[in-house]
Design a protein around this motif. Structure first.
Motif: not given
Length: 358
Positions: A175, A350, A181-182, A215
């Motif tokens: 991310p 993030t 990813g973000a 993550t």
């Protein structure tokens, strides 16, 4: 970070055979694009249609968040074209631009898997398929499995499937460098925050643990969205890959053979990726207008899996015979849209996912 390679669009119509037509004056437009649009800009039909508009486009592709730093250091760019509005806002701020940047097209985020895996998830209450063959991924059930540390081996339906082992996780890009990813963090935080957008520090604190788990358990993450898709295509990726619906249209999936076909699952609550063009110069503005308004380009955009607001039926027309099955209409498929946090809070999410405290 090194750029992932250049693409030059340099096809100009040859009017020399017609004495009544004068060659169109052309301009060269230079910019950065998200890696998920690379195949679109490489296509010969796209090149030819842009050439009809007098445009020679030179682009480099990279991760959308990485693009922010590259845009800062390159004063010769005419435009930047990330895959979502958040990095576009940051680039716009750095370039001192005030006007709202256009969104020529958009793409929902999906999960790509194999049919055998989709069937396991359906039998475990985490996926469903409608009579038309459109699959959905149940985000609340997945969130519960993630928070409880569920493993593939815990699913009775997974017994005997040697490829399913370890933690039940969706694979995403990093991310910090990639927009997909973000956006996954935006989606997961929305579901974990009682289906509300995270808009304050209390919300960040509430979802911190699950974002970090989602993550950190992945290990090393790829920096751009095309990398996990290439791994999946090569058969070396993980079972569940998160990315853009548009990328599926560029995978050579037609004419699949064998029993374990590719399946696209739409999260029942998902986020949309607004491909936002930040035009720094008049030439960049011309390209943005053409991509947004040209009907022939609308057809080509749909062919590559991008949905357009101006002509929403184009996507269904171009993908009706596509394999794997894509949803012609997201509302009919009962796919809900989650709101994306502001740039500041997406940055905080993030950082939380990466283990930063406070």
């Amino acid at each position: 970070m090194a750029l992932l390679g250049g693409v030059t669009i340099a096809l100009i119509p040859d009017d020399s055979k017609d004495p009544d037509l004068k060659p169109m004056a052309t301009v060269t437009v230079t910019g950065l694009i998200g890696s998920e649009k690379r195949t679109f800009f490489e296509n010969a039909d796209v090149k030819a249609e842009l050439a009809k508009q007098g445009l020679v486009v030179q682009v480099d592709s990279t991760g959308s968040w990485t693009m922010r730093e590259q845009a800062k250091s390159n004063p010769k760019l005419d435009f930047a074209f990330p895959s979502s509005s958040a990095p576009a806002q940051d680039i716009q701020r750095n370039w001192g631009l005030k006007d709202s940047p256009p969104v020529p097209f958009y793409s929902p985020l999906v999960i790509v898997t194999r049919e055998s895996v989709a069937k396991v998830l359906r039998q475990s209450g985490m996926a469903a398929v409608d009579p038309a063959g459109v699959w959905t991924f149940q985000m609340d059930a997945y969130l519960a499995a993630l928070e409880s540390g569920r493993k593939w081996e815990d699913l009775p339906a997974a017994q005997g499937n040697a490829t399913l082992s370890g933690r039940l996780l969706v694979t995403t890009t990093d991310p910090e460098s990639s927009s997909s990813g973000a956006l996954y963090l935006a989606l997961l935080s929305y579901v974990a925050n009682n289906h509300q957008v995270v808009s304050d520090d209390a919300g960040v604190a509430k979802v911190r643990d699950v974002l970090y788990k989602a993550t950190s358990l992945q290990g090393a993450q790829k920096s751009s969205s095309d990398e996990p898709f290439r791994d999946f295509e090569a058969g070396v990726g993980r079972p569940l890959v998160f990315g853009y619906e548009s990328q599926v249209a560029t995978l050579p999936l037609q004419g699949q053979s064998g029993e374990d076909k590719v399946v696209v699952m739409y999260p029942d609550t998902t986020v949309f990726s607004d491909h936002t063009m930040v035009a720094r110069t008049p030439n960049g503005q011309k390209l943005a207008s053409v991509l947004r308004d040209d009907d022939a380009l609308h057809t080509l955009e749909a062919k590559f899996g991008f949905r357009t607001a101006d002509r929403p039926t184009a996507f269904a027309e171009q993908t009706k015979d596509h394999l794997p099955k894509l949803a012609p209409d997201l509302k009919s498929a009962n796919v809900r849209q989650a709101d994306v946090p502001s740039l500041d809070y997406l940055t905080k999410l993030t950082k939380a996912a990466k283990g930063a405290q406070g």
